[in-house]
Design a protein around this motif. Structure first.
Motif, PDB file in Angstrom:
ATOM      1  N   GLU A   1       0.836  -1.204   0.000  1.00  0.00           N
ATOM      2  CA  GLU A   1       0.000   0.000   0.000  1.00  0.00           C
ATOM      3  C   GLU A   1       0.868   1.251   0.000  1.00  0.00           C
TER       4      GLU A   1
ATOM      5  N   GLU B   1       3.873   1.428  -1.227  1.00  0.00           N
ATOM      6  CA  GLU B   1       4.419   1.535  -2.584  1.00  0.00           C
ATOM      7  C   GLU B   1       3.362   2.047  -3.554  1.00  0.00           C
ATOM      8  N   SER B   2       2.101   1.473  -3.344  1.00  0.00           N
ATOM      9  CA  SER B   2       1.009   1.918  -4.207  1.00  0.00           C
ATOM     10  C   SER B   2       0.742   3.404  -4.022  1.00  0.00           C
ATOM     11  N   GLN B   3       0.749   3.819  -2.721  1.00  0.00           N
ATOM     12  CA  GLN B   3       0.550   5.240  -2.467  1.00  0.00           C
ATOM     13  C   GLN B   3       1.685   6.062  -3.070  1.00  0.00           C
ATOM     14  N   LYS B   4       2.905   5.496  -2.945  1.00  0.00           N
ATOM     15  CA  LYS B   4       4.055   6.188  -3.524  1.00  0.00           C
ATOM     16  C   LYS B   4       3.904   6.323  -5.037  1.00  0.00           C
TER      17      LYS B   4
ATOM     18  N   GLY C   1       1.110   6.062  -6.679  1.00  0.00           N
ATOM     19  CA  GLY C   1      -0.007   6.952  -6.958  1.00  0.00           C
ATOM     20  C   GLY C   1       0.403   8.408  -6.843  1.00  0.00           C
ATOM     21  N   ILE C   2       1.186   8.671  -5.735  1.00  0.00           N
ATOM     22  CA  ILE C   2       1.634  10.050  -5.551  1.00  0.00           C
ATOM     23  C   ILE C   2       2.542  10.473  -6.712  1.00  0.00           C
ATOM     24  N   LEU C   3       3.477   9.534  -7.071  1.00  0.00           N
ATOM     25  CA  LEU C   3       4.366   9.843  -8.205  1.00  0.00           C
ATOM     26  C   LEU C   3       3.572  10.011  -9.492  1.00  0.00           C
TER      27      LEU C   3
ATOM     28  N   GLU D   1       0.411  10.904  -9.685  1.00  0.00           N
ATOM     29  CA  GLU D   1      -0.282  12.192  -9.616  1.00  0.00           C
ATOM     30  C   GLU D   1       0.682  13.329  -9.922  1.00  0.00           C
ATOM     31  N   ALA D   2       1.900  13.166  -9.330  1.00  0.00           N
ATOM     32  CA  ALA D   2       2.895  14.219  -9.598  1.00  0.00           C
ATOM     33  C   ALA D   2       3.246  14.276 -11.081  1.00  0.00           C
ATOM     34  N   GLN D   3       3.431  13.059 -11.687  1.00  0.00           N
ATOM     35  CA  GLN D   3       3.736  12.999 -13.118  1.00  0.00           C
ATOM     36  C   GLN D   3       2.574  13.541 -13.945  1.00  0.00           C
ATOM     37  N   LYS D   4       1.336  13.138 -13.458  1.00  0.00           N
ATOM     38  CA  LYS D   4       0.143  13.636 -14.151  1.00  0.00           C
ATOM     39  C   LYS D   4       0.074  15.149 -14.077  1.00  0.00           C
TER      40      LYS D   4
END
Length: 399
Positions: free
Chosen positions: A263, A265-268, A270-272, A274-277
Motif C-alpha cells: 500500500e 508503494e502503491s501510495q508512492k 499513486g503520488i508519483l 499524480e505528480a507525473q500527471k
C-alpha cells in the motif's frame, strides 16, 4: 509509734526502749516431768513491748536504763521459769503427743506474768524434746507394739467378720449371679432380637444407601460429564478465539510485512503518478498554451498573409480585368517555369534517360507526344486548363 518496728519510746533525755519484735529461744535441760523422767526441751518465742500507754509505763518502770540484751535476758528467764514449771506438771506422753497443747499452756501461764512488765508473747512453739534414758524411744517402741497388737486384733476381728460377711456375700453373690444370668439371658435374647431387627433395618438402610449412592454417583458422573462437556466447549471456544486471534495476528503480520509496504508503494506510485500527471498536465498546459500562442501567431500570420495574398490577388484581378487576355497570358507564362520545375524535379536524380518508342522511334515524335500530354498534366497539377486559356487569348488559333 504505730508501726512497732524500729520504734522508740522516749523517757528522759538519753533513755529509750525498743518496740521491735524480739525472737527468744528458751531452753531447759534435765527437767523432771510429772513421772520423774528428766527431759530436755527447747522452743522459740516471739515477744514485743506493748504499745498501750499503761503497758508502756510498766515497761519503762521495769527496763529503763537497761540495754536491749538485758531486756531480752529478763524476758527469757521469765519464760524459761514458767516453761520449767509447766514441764513438771505434765507426763512425757502428754508433752510428746500434744506439743501444741503444751505450748498453749506456756503462753497461757507465762503471758499474764510478762504482761505485768509490759511484754506480750506473740507466739510460742516447741522445737525439740529429748531425754537421756531413751524414754521417748521406748515410748515409741511401746506405742509401736500397741499399734501392732491393735492392728493384729483388728485383722483377726476383721477376718472373722470377713468370713461371715464373705459367706453372706457369696450367697448374695450367687443369688445375684443367677438373677444376673437370667437377666443376661433375657437381655441377650432381647439383644439378639433387637440385633436382628437392627441388622434388617441396617441392611435395608444400607441397600437404600447403596442405591442412593449409586443414583447419586450416576448423577455425579452425569454432572461430571456435563462439566467436562462444558469445559470442552469452553476450551473449544477458547481455542477458536485463540485461532481467530492468531488469524488476526497473521493478517496484521501479513499486513505489516506485505500489504502495508505494497500500500505504501502503491501510495508512492499513486503520488508519483499524480505528480507525473500534474507535471504532464502542467507541461501539456504549457505546451497547449505555447501551441495556442504559436497557433494564434501562425493564424495571425496566415491571416495576414491571406489578407496580403487576397489583396494581392485582388490587385491582380483588378489588373487582369484591366489588361484582359494579356494579363492572363502573362500569368500563365509566369507559371510555366514553376510547373516545368516541379515536373522536372524528380528527373534530377536520373542519370540517363532512355526513350523507347513503339512507333518509328524518332525523337521529334516523342517530344511532340510529351508536349501533347503536357496540358492535361498541368490541369491535373494546377487545375488550370491551358488549352482553354490559350483559346481565350486574342490572336491565338486552335490547331
Amino acid at each position: 509509734t504505730s508501726s512497732g518496728i524500729n520504734a522508740e519510746w522516749p523517757l528522759r533525755p538519753g533513755d529509750k526502749i525498743s518496740l521491735r519484735v524480739m525472737t527468744l529461744t528458751p531452753s531447759i535441760s534435765s527437767v523432771e516431768t510429772k513421772e520423774g523422767v528428766a527431759v530436755t526441751c527447747s522452743g522459740v518465742a516471739q515477744v514485743c513491748v506493748m504499745k498501750e500507754p499503761q503497758m508502756l509505763e510498766f515497761a519503762a518502770e521495769q527496763f529503763v536504763g537497761k540495754s536491749q540484751a538485758q531486756l531480752e535476758e529478763i524476758i527469757l528467764q521469765t519464760i524459761e521459769g514458767h516453761f520449767r514449771a509447766i514441764l513438771g506438771t505434765m507426763t512425757v506422753e502428754e508433752i510428746y503427743s500434744d506439743r501444741e497443747g503444751f505450748a498453749t499452756n506456756v503462753r497461757a501461764i507465762a503471758g499474764p506474768d510478762v504482761s505485768k512488765m509490759g511484754i506480750r508473747i506473740i507466739s510460742f512453739v516447741i522445737q525439740n524434746i529429748t531425754d537421756n534414758v531413751d524414754y521417748l524411744k521406748s515410748l515409741g517402741v511401746k506405742r509401736a507394739a500397741e499399734v501392732k497388737r491393735d492392728a493384729e486384733i483388728g485383722v483377726a476381728n476383721s477376718a472373722a467378720i470377713s468370713g461371715s460377711k464373705t459367706a453372706e456375700a457369696e450367697r448374695e453373690r450367687m443369688e445375684s449371679k443367677y438373677a444376673c444370668d437370667a437377666l443376661i439371658a433375657e437381655n441377650k435374647r432381647s439383644y439378639e432380637l433387637k440385633q436382628a431387627e437392627f441388622s434388617q433395618e441396617v441392611n435395608m438402610k444400607k441397600a437404600e444407601a447403596e442405591l442412593a449412592y449409586e443414583l447419586q454417583a450416576a448423577k455425579e458422573q452425569q454432572s461430571i460429564k456435563d462439566e467436562k462437556m462444558q469445559i470442552e466447549v469452553v476450551e473449544r471456544r477458547k481455542q477458536i478465539d485463540i485461532e481467530e486471534q492468531e488469524v488476526l495476528r497473521r493478517e496484521k503480520e501479513l499486513y505489516c510485512q506485505k500489504r502495508a509496504p505494497a500500500e505504501a508503494e502503491s501510495q508512492k506510485v499513486g503520488i508519483l503518478a499524480e505528480a507525473q500527471k500534474f507535471k504532464t498536465l502542467a507541461v501539456a498546459g504549457a505546451d497547449a498554451a505555447s501551441m495556442k500562442a504559436i497557433g494564434s501567431a501562425e493564424a495571425f500570420q496566415i491571416e495576414a498573409l491571406g489578407k496580403a495574398e487576397a489583396q494581392k490577388m485582388s490587385q491582380k484581378a483588378a489588373a487582369y480585368n484591366q489588361y484582359g487576355d494579356a494579363a492572363i497570358m502573362s500569368l500563365i507564362l509566369e507559371s510555366l517555369p514553376k510547373i516545368a520545375a516541379e515536373v522536372a524535379s524528380p528527373m534530377n536524380k536520373i542519370d540517363d534517360i532512355v526513350m523507347v518508342s513503339g512507333n518509328d522511334g524518332s525523337m521529334s515524335s516523342e517530344v511532340t507526344r510529351l508536349l501533347a500530354e503536357l496540358p492535361p498534366s498541368v490541369q491535373a497539377l494546377t487545375g488550370l486548363d491551358i488549352t482553354k486559356a490559350l483559346e481565350q487569348i486574342p490572336g491565338v488559333k486552335r490547331a
